[in-house]
Design an enzyme around this catalytic site. Sequence first.
Site, PDB file in Angstrom:
ATOM      1  N   VAL A   4     -22.550  64.340 -34.251  1.00 14.03           N
ATOM      2  CA  VAL A   4     -23.350  63.862 -33.289  1.00 14.03           C
ATOM      3  C   VAL A   4     -23.486  65.204 -32.604  1.00 14.03           C
ATOM      4  O   VAL A   4     -22.622  66.225 -33.275  1.00 14.03           O
ATOM      5  CB  VAL A   4     -22.125  63.726 -31.899  1.00 14.03           C
ATOM      6  CG1 VAL A   4     -22.751  63.931 -30.241  1.00 14.03           C
ATOM      7  CG2 VAL A   4     -21.515  62.162 -32.163  1.00 14.03           C
ATOM      8  N   ILE A  14     -25.434  70.679 -34.558  1.00 13.85           N
ATOM      9  CA  ILE A  14     -24.808  71.635 -32.963  1.00 13.85           C
ATOM     10  C   ILE A  14     -23.228  71.934 -33.389  1.00 13.85           C
ATOM     11  O   ILE A  14     -22.563  70.659 -33.703  1.00 13.85           O
ATOM     12  CB  ILE A  14     -24.688  70.994 -32.288  1.00 13.85           C
ATOM     13  CG1 ILE A  14     -26.386  70.905 -31.831  1.00 13.85           C
ATOM     14  CG2 ILE A  14     -24.489  71.776 -30.714  1.00 13.85           C
ATOM     15  CD1 ILE A  14     -26.781  70.390 -30.541  1.00 13.85           C
ATOM     16  N   LYS A  25     -22.975  57.700 -30.996  1.00 11.48           N
ATOM     17  CA  LYS A  25     -23.263  59.091 -30.317  1.00 11.48           C
ATOM     18  C   LYS A  25     -22.377  59.012 -28.930  1.00 11.48           C
ATOM     19  O   LYS A  25     -21.135  59.563 -28.833  1.00 11.48           O
ATOM     20  CB  LYS A  25     -24.162  60.046 -30.073  1.00 11.48           C
ATOM     21  CG  LYS A  25     -24.524  60.289 -31.547  1.00 11.48           C
ATOM     22  CD  LYS A  25     -26.163  60.845 -31.783  1.00 11.48           C
ATOM     23  CE  LYS A  25     -26.964  60.669 -33.351  1.00 11.48           C
ATOM     24  NZ  LYS A  25     -28.171  61.330 -32.898  1.00 11.48           N
ATOM     25  N   ASP A  50     -28.585  54.375 -32.103  1.00  8.76           N
ATOM     26  CA  ASP A  50     -28.174  55.921 -32.484  1.00  8.76           C
ATOM     27  C   ASP A  50     -27.798  56.955 -30.915  1.00  8.76           C
ATOM     28  O   ASP A  50     -26.390  56.917 -31.553  1.00  8.76           O
ATOM     29  CB  ASP A  50     -29.718  56.599 -32.752  1.00  8.76           C
ATOM     30  CG  ASP A  50     -29.199  57.424 -32.920  1.00  8.76           C
ATOM     31  OD1 ASP A  50     -29.078  57.706 -34.635  1.00  8.76           O
ATOM     32  OD2 ASP A  50     -28.865  58.272 -32.583  1.00  8.76           O
TER      33      ASP A  50
HETATM   34  N1  HSE Z   1     -31.733  60.021 -36.510  1.00 14.64           N
HETATM   35  C1  HSE Z   1     -31.247  60.969 -36.119  1.00 14.64           C
HETATM   36  C2  HSE Z   1     -32.017  61.510 -34.621  1.00 14.64           C
HETATM   37  C3  HSE Z   1     -30.487  61.784 -36.869  1.00 14.64           C
HETATM   38  O1  HSE Z   1     -33.059  61.644 -34.560  1.00 14.64           O
HETATM   39  O2  HSE Z   1     -31.339  62.213 -33.244  1.00 14.64           O
HETATM   40  C4  HSE Z   1     -29.498  62.647 -36.428  1.00 14.64           C
HETATM   41  O3  HSE Z   1     -28.508  62.052 -35.985  1.00 14.64           O
END
Ligand code: HSE
Length: 423
Positions: free
Chosen positions: A132, A136, A204, A200
């Site tokens: 995640v 950072i 996270k 995505d």
């Molecule tokens: N595809 C993800 C993004 C990469 O664009 O943030 C990092 O998880």
Amino acid sequence: MRKINIGIIGLGTIGEGLFRIINSQKSSIRKKFNIEINIIKVCDLDYKLAKKLKIEKKLFTNNYNQIVEDPKIDCVVELIGGTTIAKTIADKTLKFNKHFVTANKALIAMHGNTLSRVATKKNLHLMYEASVGGGIPLLNSIKESIIINEIKSFHGILNGTCNYILSLMAEGKEFNSALSEAQKLGFAEADPTLDINGYDTAHKVCVMAQECFGYSPNIKKIHIEGIEKINKIDLDVAKELNCKIKLIGKGKIKGKDLSLSVNPMLLKKDNPLFNVENEFNAVLIDSKNLGPIMKYGYGAGMLPTASAVITDLIRLNTDISSKAMQISKKYNLLNINDSKSRFYIRFFVVNKSGYLAKITSKFAKYKINIEKIIQNPHITNLKKVPVVITTKKSKFSELDKLLSEVHKSGLTSKESIMIPFEE
Ligand code: HSE
């Protein structure tokens, strides 16, 4: 001097970064942390990438079992992504009593709880700092310090690709050309659908819920919306409203209730996430004693993400229990339908007399209080014109019903969008 022998599975972007940093900074890592990281073996589908990195053939394998079963290896670094082969690799790694470090958010979102239990039982580390926020320093700092306080909420721009696309569209670029730039720059997923449709970010959000609230959510129960429906018009109108549209992943607890969501939101200028542009990620965490803090930086990319993996490798000598996932909390996961907020709704309305009145009468029917109506004066010669209505605080489910009723009635095209304001 402590030595860690690692095997890397997956020589894609992050794998390459990891190889480069370990090789170029081996002696400074040794000096600063008294740790020597040795790459014993790397695995990829074929030797092509390994050859490019000048990795000797004897260090290369295309069979991950030769890494997970190798007694000389202490820690397996999985960088292939996905939840099928990666899950098998994780299971086998723990079975063969090795630590497991990964950047794989989907794996940790879906199986983190189970893997963590197995790892802790066997006194092994399961580490996933890079999963995640990319580079950072986020998850370990939650585990090591922020969690001391009671975390009340997190709000994050957690997908660089979406943030990049929205930033470029706000400057006049088309969606598709912004996406191909993100792909060229290397932060979009192999299948960018996962970026665009919000999944995505949702992975996270699940990992953040585990870390911040000690709760492991079922992703199917989370409201997930991506940026597919955002039109250039929305970004222009947002500007007129002194706002920006950002894809926000958030989690918030109130007593025994927990809300988790992923969707585009309108942010006002005073929101600390307002100025987070392009591929940058940022997370705002609000906790009892600390108050709000914000973490900001590159959420993807070869070297930032590889740096996060290395911080995990360096932390392998810490106490296992301080690193283990602490899943114990039970919350009532709220349904988005019950949430309330001010909303931005954009319709493409049939350009004929009386149509707008018919739409606003639906607002009256559902007792939704209209705040503003904006019709772009430059686009009035089309068959369907964009009309934006902003509302006072309203219930999600009522607006959702209103929108389907409007669609069914043929007053608008089906591409309407409703975006909550983040206040
Ligand atoms: N595809 C993800 C993004 C990469 O664009 O943030 C990092 O998880």
